[in-house]
Enzyme design. Structure first.
Site, PDB file in Angstrom:
ATOM      1  N   ALA A  26       0.811  -1.220   0.000  1.00 58.96           N
ATOM      2  CA  ALA A  26       0.000   0.000   0.000  1.00 58.96           C
ATOM      3  C   ALA A  26       0.848   1.275   0.000  1.00 58.96           C
ATOM      4  O   ALA A  26       0.404   2.316  -0.484  1.00 58.96           O
ATOM      5  CB  ALA A  26      -0.945  -0.024   1.200  1.00 58.96           C
ATOM      6  N   THR A  30       0.404   5.501  -1.610  1.00 59.03           N
ATOM      7  CA  THR A  30       0.014   6.643  -0.757  1.00 59.03           C
ATOM      8  C   THR A  30       0.275   7.970  -1.473  1.00 59.03           C
ATOM      9  O   THR A  30      -0.477   8.926  -1.311  1.00 59.03           O
ATOM     10  CB  THR A  30       0.758   6.641   0.594  1.00 59.03           C
ATOM     11  OG1 THR A  30       2.162   6.612   0.343  1.00 59.03           O
ATOM     12  CG2 THR A  30       0.370   5.466   1.472  1.00 59.03           C
ATOM     13  N   PHE A  37      -2.578   0.997   5.298  1.00 55.49           N
ATOM     14  CA  PHE A  37      -3.205   0.515   6.522  1.00 55.49           C
ATOM     15  C   PHE A  37      -2.506   1.053   7.769  1.00 55.49           C
ATOM     16  O   PHE A  37      -3.140   1.423   8.736  1.00 55.49           O
ATOM     17  CB  PHE A  37      -3.194  -1.021   6.564  1.00 55.49           C
ATOM     18  CG  PHE A  37      -4.384  -1.656   5.895  1.00 55.49           C
ATOM     19  CD1 PHE A  37      -5.476  -0.910   5.495  1.00 55.49           C
ATOM     20  CD2 PHE A  37      -4.415  -3.031   5.680  1.00 55.49           C
ATOM     21  CE1 PHE A  37      -6.578  -1.497   4.882  1.00 55.49           C
ATOM     22  CE2 PHE A  37      -5.519  -3.631   5.065  1.00 55.49           C
ATOM     23  CZ  PHE A  37      -6.590  -2.861   4.670  1.00 55.49           C
ATOM     24  N   ILE A 106      -4.757  -3.613  -4.448  1.00 59.16           N
ATOM     25  CA  ILE A 106      -5.931  -3.979  -5.245  1.00 59.16           C
ATOM     26  C   ILE A 106      -6.326  -2.819  -6.169  1.00 59.16           C
ATOM     27  O   ILE A 106      -7.355  -2.870  -6.819  1.00 59.16           O
ATOM     28  CB  ILE A 106      -7.120  -4.340  -4.304  1.00 59.16           C
ATOM     29  CG1 ILE A 106      -7.408  -3.188  -3.316  1.00 59.16           C
ATOM     30  CG2 ILE A 106      -6.820  -5.617  -3.541  1.00 59.16           C
ATOM     31  CD1 ILE A 106      -8.650  -3.424  -2.447  1.00 59.16           C
ATOM     32  N   HIS A 122      -3.509 -10.190  -3.664  1.00 58.67           N
ATOM     33  CA  HIS A 122      -4.700  -9.945  -2.849  1.00 58.67           C
ATOM     34  C   HIS A 122      -5.902  -9.579  -3.706  1.00 58.67           C
ATOM     35  O   HIS A 122      -6.813  -8.885  -3.241  1.00 58.67           O
ATOM     36  CB  HIS A 122      -4.428  -8.857  -1.803  1.00 58.67           C
ATOM     37  CG  HIS A 122      -3.543  -9.325  -0.687  1.00 58.67           C
ATOM     38  ND1 HIS A 122      -2.830  -8.471   0.122  1.00 58.67           N
ATOM     39  CD2 HIS A 122      -3.254 -10.577  -0.256  1.00 58.67           C
ATOM     40  CE1 HIS A 122      -2.145  -9.183   1.011  1.00 58.67           C
ATOM     41  NE2 HIS A 122      -2.369 -10.462   0.790  1.00 58.67           N
ATOM     42  N   CYS A 130     -21.296 -13.115  -6.853  1.00 54.90           N
ATOM     43  CA  CYS A 130     -22.350 -13.394  -5.880  1.00 54.90           C
ATOM     44  C   CYS A 130     -21.881 -14.511  -4.947  1.00 54.90           C
ATOM     45  O   CYS A 130     -21.374 -15.537  -5.412  1.00 54.90           O
ATOM     46  CB  CYS A 130     -23.614 -13.804  -6.622  1.00 54.90           C
ATOM     47  SG  CYS A 130     -24.888 -14.437  -5.490  1.00 54.90           S
ATOM     48  N   CYS A 155     -27.324  -9.728  -5.702  1.00 49.56           N
ATOM     49  CA  CYS A 155     -27.438 -10.430  -6.993  1.00 49.56           C
ATOM     50  C   CYS A 155     -28.929 -10.605  -7.305  1.00 49.56           C
ATOM     51  O   CYS A 155     -29.781 -10.564  -6.404  1.00 49.56           O
ATOM     52  CB  CYS A 155     -26.758 -11.779  -6.853  1.00 49.56           C
ATOM     53  SG  CYS A 155     -26.847 -12.843  -8.289  1.00 49.56           S
ATOM     54  N   SER A 194       5.869  -1.664   1.730  1.00 53.81           N
ATOM     55  CA  SER A 194       5.095  -2.663   2.480  1.00 53.81           C
ATOM     56  C   SER A 194       5.666  -2.821   3.879  1.00 53.81           C
ATOM     57  O   SER A 194       6.880  -2.883   4.054  1.00 53.81           O
ATOM     58  CB  SER A 194       5.126  -4.017   1.766  1.00 53.81           C
ATOM     59  OG  SER A 194       4.435  -4.976   2.547  1.00 53.81           O
TER      60      SER A 194
HETATM   61  P1  NAD Z   1       0.803  -1.435   5.210  1.00 53.18           P
HETATM   62  O1  NAD Z   1      -0.172  -0.335   5.379  1.00 53.18           O
HETATM   63  O2  NAD Z   1       0.837  -2.507   6.219  1.00 53.18           O
HETATM   64  O3  NAD Z   1       2.256  -0.823   5.117  1.00 53.18           O
HETATM   65  C1  NAD Z   1       2.568   0.218   4.226  1.00 53.18           C
HETATM   66  C2  NAD Z   1       4.004   0.621   4.465  1.00 53.18           C
HETATM   67  O4  NAD Z   1       4.328   1.573   3.484  1.00 53.18           O
HETATM   68  C3  NAD Z   1       4.241   1.253   5.839  1.00 53.18           C
HETATM   69  O5  NAD Z   1       5.283   0.564   6.500  1.00 53.18           O
HETATM   70  C4  NAD Z   1       4.644   2.702   5.500  1.00 53.18           C
HETATM   71  O6  NAD Z   1       5.707   3.167   6.292  1.00 53.18           O
HETATM   72  C5  NAD Z   1       5.101   2.602   4.075  1.00 53.18           C
HETATM   73  N1  NAD Z   1       4.851   3.801   3.286  1.00 53.18           N
HETATM   74  C6  NAD Z   1       3.774   4.631   3.302  1.00 53.18           C
HETATM   75  N2  NAD Z   1       3.907   5.593   2.377  1.00 53.18           N
HETATM   76  C7  NAD Z   1       5.106   5.361   1.764  1.00 53.18           C
HETATM   77  C8  NAD Z   1       5.804   6.005   0.713  1.00 53.18           C
HETATM   78  N3  NAD Z   1       5.337   7.099   0.103  1.00 53.18           N
HETATM   79  N4  NAD Z   1       7.006   5.481   0.341  1.00 53.18           N
HETATM   80  C9  NAD Z   1       7.530   4.386   0.946  1.00 53.18           C
HETATM   81  N5  NAD Z   1       6.902   3.744   1.946  1.00 53.18           N
HETATM   82  C10 NAD Z   1       5.699   4.220   2.334  1.00 53.18           C
HETATM   83  O7  NAD Z   1       0.594  -2.023   3.738  1.00 53.18           O
HETATM   84  P2  NAD Z   1       0.880  -3.469   3.175  1.00 53.18           P
HETATM   85  O8  NAD Z   1       2.155  -4.004   3.674  1.00 53.18           O
HETATM   86  O9  NAD Z   1       0.656  -3.381   1.709  1.00 53.18           O
HETATM   87  O10 NAD Z   1      -0.265  -4.377   3.818  1.00 53.18           O
HETATM   88  C11 NAD Z   1      -1.568  -3.903   3.918  1.00 53.18           C
HETATM   89  C12 NAD Z   1      -2.630  -4.655   3.129  1.00 53.18           C
HETATM   90  O11 NAD Z   1      -3.619  -3.691   2.815  1.00 53.18           O
HETATM   91  C13 NAD Z   1      -2.203  -5.193   1.812  1.00 53.18           C
HETATM   92  O12 NAD Z   1      -2.534  -6.525   1.830  1.00 53.18           O
HETATM   93  C14 NAD Z   1      -3.053  -4.496   0.748  1.00 53.18           C
HETATM   94  O13 NAD Z   1      -3.802  -5.470   0.054  1.00 53.18           O
HETATM   95  C15 NAD Z   1      -4.064  -3.700   1.499  1.00 53.18           C
HETATM   96  N6  NAD Z   1      -4.208  -2.308   1.076  1.00 53.18           N
HETATM   97  C16 NAD Z   1      -4.141  -1.979  -0.242  1.00 53.18           C
HETATM   98  C17 NAD Z   1      -4.253  -0.668  -0.632  1.00 53.18           C
HETATM   99  C18 NAD Z   1      -4.174  -0.341  -2.104  1.00 53.18           C
HETATM  100  O14 NAD Z   1      -4.563  -1.160  -2.935  1.00 53.18           O
HETATM  101  N7  NAD Z   1      -3.651   0.829  -2.473  1.00 53.18           N
HETATM  102  C19 NAD Z   1      -4.428   0.345   0.312  1.00 53.18           C
HETATM  103  C20 NAD Z   1      -4.508  -0.017   1.673  1.00 53.18           C
HETATM  104  C21 NAD Z   1      -4.390  -1.352   2.036  1.00 53.18           C
END
Ligand code: NAD
Length: 247
Positions: A26, A30, A37, A106, A122, A130, A155, A194
Site C-alpha cells: 500500500a 500513498t 493501513f 488492489i 490480494h 455473488c 445479486c 510494504s
Molecule cells: P501497510 O499499510 O501494512 O504498510 C505500508 C508501508 O508503506 C508502511 O510501512 C509505510 O511506512 C510505508 N509507506 C507509506 N507511504 C510510503 C511512501 N510514500 N514510500 C515508501 N513507503 C511508504 O501495507 P501493506 O504491507 O501493503 O499491507 C496492507 C494490506 O492492505 C495489503 O494486503 C493491501 O492489500 C491492502 N491495502 C491496499 C491498498 C491499495 O490497494 N492501495 C491500500 C490499503 C491497504
C-alpha cells in the site's frame, strides 16, 4: 552509507542481478492519495479495524457494515492516477531490468503505469461475484448498486455480492502461488512500500535470495535485507531511474 550511496548501490544490485522481481504494498500508492493501513496518522487502521470490517467473517455477519465502514474506502479508486514510483517500475520492466511486479495492492495502478507482468496476490477491484450463485459482476455495476442505495449490493438471485479481493480469512488466489515460483526464479526481490506484516504474502521476502527494501518505516525484515532505503518510494525510484540512466 548516505542516501546517494544507497541509490548507487541499489542501481548496481539491479544491474548485476539476473532476474529482479518487485513486491509492492500500500505504501507505493500513498503518493497517489490512497491511504495505506499502517502509516501513523494517516493509515486506515486508525479509522477502522480491517480485520473487524474487511474480513470474510465480517462480510458474512454484517454485509452492510462491511460496505459502509470498510469497503467504502476502496470504492472510488477509478480516477486515481499512478505516481512516479509505479511509473519507474513500469519503465524498469520495459528496460528488461525487472521481470514482474507482485503486488498486495488492489488498486490496479501498476497496470495503469504500464507494468505488463503484474501478479495480484490480494485480488483486484475490477470484478466481484455473488456469494450464493457465484455469478460474476463488473465492479462498475456493483458500484452503481451501492450508489443507488442498495447496501449491501445484491445479486438477482438474492445473494450478497462481494468484490474479488482477498479478505482476511480468504484463501490466497492463484496469483499468490505463481508469485512463489516467480520469487524462487529471481535473485533479487525489490520490496516497495510494504510493512511486510500481512501473512502469508510477507513470506515471499523469506524465500527471496536477496532482498532490497524501500519503505518509510522499519520493517521486521530489514535485518535480512541487503539494502534498506527509508524514504518515499516516488523519490527513491525516480532517483534510481536517473542513476541507472547515468551508469
Ligand atoms: P501497510 O499499510 O501494512 O504498510 C505500508 C508501508 O508503506 C508502511 O510501512 C509505510 O511506512 C510505508 N509507506 C507509506 N507511504 C510510503 C511512501 N510514500 N514510500 C515508501 N513507503 C511508504 O501495507 P501493506 O504491507 O501493503 O499491507 C496492507 C494490506 O492492505 C495489503 O494486503 C493491501 O492489500 C491492502 N491495502 C491496499 C491498498 C491499495 O490497494 N492501495 C491500500 C490499503 C491497504
Amino acid at each position: 552509507m548516505d542516501y546517494t550511496q544507497r541509490i548507487i548501490q541499489l542501481a548496481k544490485l539491479i544491474r548485476s542481478a539476473k532476474r529482479v522481481v518487485a513486491f509492492t504494498g500500500a505504501g507505493i500508492s500513498t503518493e497517489s492519495g490512497i491511504p495505506d493501513f499502517r502509516s501513523k496518522g494517516t493509515g486506515l487502521w486508525e479509522k477502522v479495524d480491517p480485520v473487524a470490517v474487511l474480513s470474510v467473517k465480517a462480510l458474512k455477519r454484517n454485509p452492510q457494515r462491511f460496505y459502509q465502514d470498510g469497503f467504502v474506502h476502496f470504492l472510488n479508486l477509478e480516477s486515481i492516477k499512478p505516481n512516479s514510483g509505479h511509473k519507474v517500475l513500469g519503465w524498469l520492466e520495459q528496460k528488461k531490468l525487472l521481470a514482474s511486479v507482485i503486488t498486495q495492492n488492489i488498486d490496479g495502478l501498476h497496470q495503469k503505469a504500464g507494468s505488463q507482468r503484474v501478479l495480484e496476490v490480494h485480488g483486484h477491484l475490477r470484478t466481484g461475484h455473488c456469494m450464493r450463485c457465484q455469478k460474476k459482476y463488473k465492479m462498475f455495476d456493483i458500484r452503481k448498486l451501492i450508489e443507488s442505495g442498495t447496501i449491501p449490493p445484491m445479486c438477482s438471485c438474492g445473494g450478497v455480492l462481494r468484490p474479488d479481493v482477498t479478505l482476511f480469512g480468504d484463501p490466497m488466489p492463484r496469483d499468490f502461488w505463481s508469485a512463489i515460483s516467480e520469487v524462487e526464479q529471481s535473485d533479487l526481490l525489490l520490496v516497495v512500500g510494504s510493512s511486510l506484516t500481512v501473512s502469508p504474502a510477507n513470506s515471499l521476502a523469506n524465500i527471496a535470495k536477496r532482498v532490497a527494501i524501500i519503505n518509510l518505516e522499519i520493517t521486521s525484515f530489514d535485518h535480512q535485507a541487503e539494502l534498506v532505503i527509508r524514504e518515499k518510494a516516488g523519490k527513491v525510484l525516480s532517483d534510481l531511474r536517473s542513476e541507472i540512466e547515468r551508469q
